[in-house]
Design a protein around this motif. Structure first.
Motif, PDB file in Angstrom:
ATOM      1  N   THR A   7       0.821  -1.210   0.000  1.00 21.59           N
ATOM      2  CA  THR A   7       0.000   0.000   0.000  1.00 21.59           C
ATOM      3  C   THR A   7       0.855   1.259   0.000  1.00 21.59           C
ATOM      4  OG1 THR A   7      -1.712  -1.183   1.241  1.00 21.59           O
ATOM      5  CG2 THR A   7      -1.856   1.219   1.200  1.00 21.59           C
ATOM      6  N   GLN A  20       1.369   4.528  -2.776  1.00 20.49           N
ATOM      7  CA  GLN A  20       1.127   5.924  -2.427  1.00 20.49           C
ATOM      8  C   GLN A  20       2.370   6.787  -2.650  1.00 20.49           C
ATOM      9  OE1 GLN A  20      -2.036   7.095  -1.446  1.00 20.49           O
ATOM     10  NE2 GLN A  20      -2.447   5.047  -2.216  1.00 20.49           N
ATOM     11  N   LYS A  79      -0.742  10.053   5.774  1.00 17.86           N
ATOM     12  CA  LYS A  79      -1.979   9.526   5.193  1.00 17.86           C
ATOM     13  C   LYS A  79      -1.736   8.204   4.466  1.00 17.86           C
ATOM     14  CE  LYS A  79      -4.629  13.786   4.865  1.00 17.86           C
ATOM     15  NZ  LYS A  79      -5.449  14.647   4.001  1.00 17.86           N
ATOM     16  N   MET A 120      -3.706   4.846   5.290  1.00 18.11           N
ATOM     17  CA  MET A 120      -4.367   3.977   4.318  1.00 18.11           C
ATOM     18  C   MET A 120      -3.941   2.525   4.512  1.00 18.11           C
ATOM     19  SD  MET A 120      -4.485   4.214   0.156  1.00 18.11           S
ATOM     20  CE  MET A 120      -5.727   5.500   0.170  1.00 18.11           C
ATOM     21  N   ASP A 129      -5.766   1.193   7.473  1.00 15.48           N
ATOM     22  CA  ASP A 129      -7.172   0.896   7.209  1.00 15.48           C
ATOM     23  C   ASP A 129      -7.335  -0.412   6.448  1.00 15.48           C
ATOM     24  OD1 ASP A 129      -7.986   3.144   8.515  1.00 15.48           O
ATOM     25  OD2 ASP A 129      -8.164   4.386   6.719  1.00 15.48           O
ATOM     26  N   LYS A 130      -6.419  -0.672   5.507  1.00 19.70           N
ATOM     27  CA  LYS A 130      -6.530  -1.922   4.744  1.00 19.70           C
ATOM     28  C   LYS A 130      -6.324  -3.133   5.642  1.00 19.70           C
ATOM     29  CE  LYS A 130      -5.604  -0.441   0.034  1.00 19.70           C
ATOM     30  NZ  LYS A 130      -4.889  -0.748  -1.227  1.00 19.70           N
ATOM     31  N   SER A 182      -7.947   4.577  11.778  1.00 21.13           N
ATOM     32  CA  SER A 182      -6.885   5.567  11.599  1.00 21.13           C
ATOM     33  C   SER A 182      -7.072   6.791  12.482  1.00 21.13           C
ATOM     34  CB  SER A 182      -6.831   6.006  10.132  1.00 21.13           C
ATOM     35  OG  SER A 182      -6.453   4.928   9.314  1.00 21.13           O
ATOM     36  N   THR A 239      -5.591   9.966   1.462  1.00 21.47           N
ATOM     37  CA  THR A 239      -6.158   8.979   2.366  1.00 21.47           C
ATOM     38  C   THR A 239      -7.268   9.613   3.184  1.00 21.47           C
ATOM     39  OG1 THR A 239      -4.005   7.959   2.540  1.00 21.47           O
ATOM     40  CG2 THR A 239      -5.628   7.352   4.194  1.00 21.47           C
TER      41      THR A 239
END
Length: 761
Positions: free
Chosen positions: A321, A325, A348, A352, A355-356, A446, A565
């Motif tokens: 991820t 980014q 951010k 992200m 969050d994944k 997050s 994000t």
């Protein structure tokens, strides 16, 4: 000169053999012999005569310089309740790259009285092992004349970053004392802390201090330093954010005269005691990346949490991820990048990834210790800067010819206790559960994650080491950096061979975990520019209103406007791009617009009907006029008693949501226990204008105006993170405005401890 007759005792508890001071390894068991040089803080002409031994272990080298001859033993620690000044050192541990930390105390009996000598570890020293000499690093004002223009501005830039954190602890005077203000290569380092008098120094005094440096400034920056110093004195620059921005511009101009060459190598190994490797790294293990020719150089190390439950899945998902980014962020030329926005985007990217992993946990119904997660540390070199971001206890070390510096602070229980001023680090790490993590990727949303991102100006050859705790545990990096990593900087070792050697040390000296390392070798070619750089003093941030929409527009410079994000969706403005609207959005949008039009038509009919039947139409209750001043970019300029009004929804440290229109009064500002440059925790009192509230409690008129939320549904006080608040939109009440927060401020809220995550496997 060190005392050749003195001995240095082996720190290995099973050995403890006496060794000559000249030895680097124990002559009996080959354990590395650390030399812990200490600075003594005492109200006396000296602590003793050179060669004298204090408390049966501390060898006096100079008036206030000592060597601990028994580094394997814990030092005596003072009672924190009796030594309040120690709190400043502890709370400033996020800045230990510049501020020495407490090592212990010596209790000296003097007749009927007892004297306490405070010992600080890692003071700014120059050590020459060849002739066995140790002396203090040069005063900044002395070293200034021989430094390059890049290094001169670098030193000022570091001081600017330190000003607000030190001012918050009442020790900003340390940055105005030429004896205390020392340098160690490119780093600004303090001998100790000098506490402010009744009146704390302000930025104009910093400008006056800097004015004495103008005469010896390099020709390329003489006019620049003169202009900046004068602007500080005259108040044209009145915030540290503004000052840092100006210095960033100057460093960017000088950076064009600096050509970096970067090499990155990574290595990961399962280790002798594990069945699978839950660590992950980028570039892939064993890959050597060079920039140039590669356009981007990025190093990442992740240490998975969760055992067979999926630690390896989490670490690889995080790397995948973040790579995506950061690839977007680095497509733009460095001179078009806003450093503050890049730091924000790195945070951010981490959010992200978090969050994944968290969504993966939720979809598989993982709870508690079954949740998979990972630590993270990454290094992104951009031109003359290094950006370091980390979460958890994987670390980054900065190695130069002058020393080895740990630039990250573990997100564990021990570090949290020190940041809050509750314990000295050397004592805190001895407690049970000291190494348990307080945050890692994948353990929650997050909104409760606080990654730490920092920038480091590079003006000399150096190596950054990123490592999981498989190597860093038991101080192996501190023990072996000089013999294993330093040779890279003097062209006596190959970077790939050094990586292999570090894996070997981790497996043989520790061996309890997987191990992963990344080495980033940064080489510099610099020449003094022939041009004279100019200082452009922008309008003060205190006269500008923060507009998230404009920030989003500025962020497109990073080439990542469509990669933002969504950490806290309420704070993220959505830019309208009708030409790019997906087809599936068009029909719902038309329906929403049609429904709105019908509702407005019905409301108008209702109002007209009320007038015809003799029922007077109600006049909307007007919200009292409250003067509002534009927002300073940072909360640094807000003092206790200042009142702000939120323009959109924000969340507190403990995740309490405050709607837009909430009035908050600043109670105090204090250093954030989650370290970030110039980041503060701000206890605030929630208050609402009584007149507007009374109107909210009456029957709703036909047309209503926006009123503040009911205080019944809000807490009396909240604790806000300044970095989140600064990223939100709010306005500040002017001093002559009617204040809706007239009640006496309540005591500041105490931040609740972060939840503890089980130690990394």
């Amino acid at each position: 000169m060190e005392n050749d007759a003195a001995t240095l005792y082996c720190p290995n508890e099973n050995c403890q053999a006496a060794n000559p001071l000249t030895h680097k390894f124990c002559q009996r068991c080959s354990t590395p012999l650390p030399k812990n040089y200490l600075w003594a803080v005492v109200d006396a002409p000296s602590v003793g005569s050179p060669g004298e031994i204090l408390a049966d272990r501390y060898l006096v080298l100079d008036k206030f310089l000592l060597l601990d001859t028994k580094p394997g033993l814990l030092a005596l620690t003072p009672e924190l309740e009796n030594l309040q000044p120690l709190k400043a050192y502890l709370r400033l541990i996020p800045y230990r790259l510049h501020v020495p930390q407490v090592y212990g105390v010596i209790f000296v009996a003097d007749g009927l009285s007892h004297q306490e000598i405070l010992l600080l570890e890692k003071p700014p020293l120059l050590v020459d092992e060849t002739i066995q000499q140790v002396h203090l690093g040069s005063e900044l004002t002395t070293a200034w004349r021989d430094a390059t223009s890049m290094r001169q501005l670098n030193w000022l830039w570091q001081i600017a970053h330190l000003w607000q954190p030190l001012a918050s602890e009442g020790v900003a005077s340390s940055l105005l004392d030429s004896y205390v203000l020392r340098v160690e290569g490119s780093l600004v380092r303090l001998l100790d802390l000098r506490f402010d008098a009744v009146t704390s120094p302000e930025l104009p005094q910093l400008g006056e201090f800097w004015q004495q440096l103008i005469g010896d400034a390099k020709p390329a920056i003489t006019e620049f330093v003169d202009r900046v110093s004068l602007s500080l004195v005259q108040g044209e620059i009145n915030s540290t954010d503004q000052l840092i921005g100006v210095l960033d511009q100057g460093l960017a101009q000088l950076g064009r005269s600096q050509t970096p060459t970067i090499q990155i190598i990574t290595k990961t190994d399962t280790g002798p005691s594990r069945q699978r490797n839950e660590d992950a790294c980028s570039p892939p293990s064993g890959t050597l990346v060079s920039k140039p020719p590669q356009p981007t150089a990025l190093a990442i190390v992740c240490d998975g949490i969760g055992g067979h439950e999926g630690g390896n899945v989490a670490s690889n998902l995080a790397i995948e991820t973040i790579q995506q980014q950061v690839q977007q962020l680095t497509k733009v030329p460095y001179d078009h990048i806003d450093p503050s926005l890049l730091l924000n985007d790195l945070d951010k990217a981490v959010a992200m990834a978090n969050d994944k992993i968290s969504q993966r946990n939720d979809s598989e119904n993982r709870q508690g210790r079954q949740r998979m997660g990972t630590t993270l540390v990454m290094a992104l070199p951009v031109a003359h800067e290094m950006y370091i971001t980390h979460v958890g206890d994987s670390r980054a070390y900065w190695i130069t010819r002058h020393g080895c510096y740990q630039v990250t602070l573990d997100d564990d229980v021990a570090s949290r206790e020190v940041r809050l001023g509750y314990a000295i680090y050397r004592e805190a790490v001895q407690q049970s559960a000291a190494g348990s993590l307080v945050q890692a990727l994948g353990m929650g949303p997050s909104t409760s994650l606080h990654p730490t991102s920092g920038r480091f100006m590079l003006d000399e050859d150096c190596v950054f080491l990123l490592t999981s705790d498989g190597l860093s545990d038991f101080d192996r990096v501190e023990e072996y950096w000089e013999t294993e990593i330093l040779p890279i900087l003097v062209a006596e070792a190959n970077i790939a061979n050094v990586a292999d050697r570090l894996i070997e040390i981790a497996n043989t000296k520790n061996g309890h975990d997987n191990v992963t390392v990344a080495l980033v070798h940064y080489q510099v070619q610099y020449w003094e520019p022939e041009i004279t750089i100019k200082a452009f003093i922008p309008e003060s941030h205190s006269s500008k209103t923060v507009d998230l929409a404009s920030r989003a527009r500025d962020a497109t410079v990073l080439g990542s406007s469509n990669q933002k994000t969504q950490v806290i969706p309420e704070k993220e403005p959505v830019k309208a791009k009708t030409s790019e609207l997906p087809l599936q959005w068009i029909v719902p949008l038309i329906l929403v617009l049609a429904a709105g039009s019908i509702g407005l038509f019905v409301k108008q009919l209702t109002m007209r009907s009320g007038s015809i039947t003799g029922v007077p139409s109600q006049t909307p209750t007007q919200e009292p006029t409250i003067k509002e001043t534009p927002l300073p970019r940072s909360l640094a300029s807000l003092s206790p008693g200042s009142v702000i009004k939120t323009n959109n929804q924000i969340s507190s440290v403990d995740n309490q949501l405050l709607p837009g229109g909430t009035y908050l009064e600043v109670v105090e500002k204090k250093l954030n226990p989650q370290p970030a440059p110039e980041d503060f925790l701000v206890p605030m009192r929630v208050c609402t204008d009584k007149s507007t509230q009374s109107s909210a409690n009456t029957k709703k008129p036909a047309v209503t105006t926006s009123v503040p939320p009911s205080p019944k549904s809000l807490p009396a006080k909240v604790l806000l993170d300044s970095s989140k608040l600064n990223n939100s939109s709010f306005t500040v009440l002017s001093s002559d405005a009617r204040n809706p927060c007239k009640a006496v401020a309540q005591p500041p809220a105490t931040p609740s401890p972060a939840p503890v995550i089980s130690p990394t496997q």
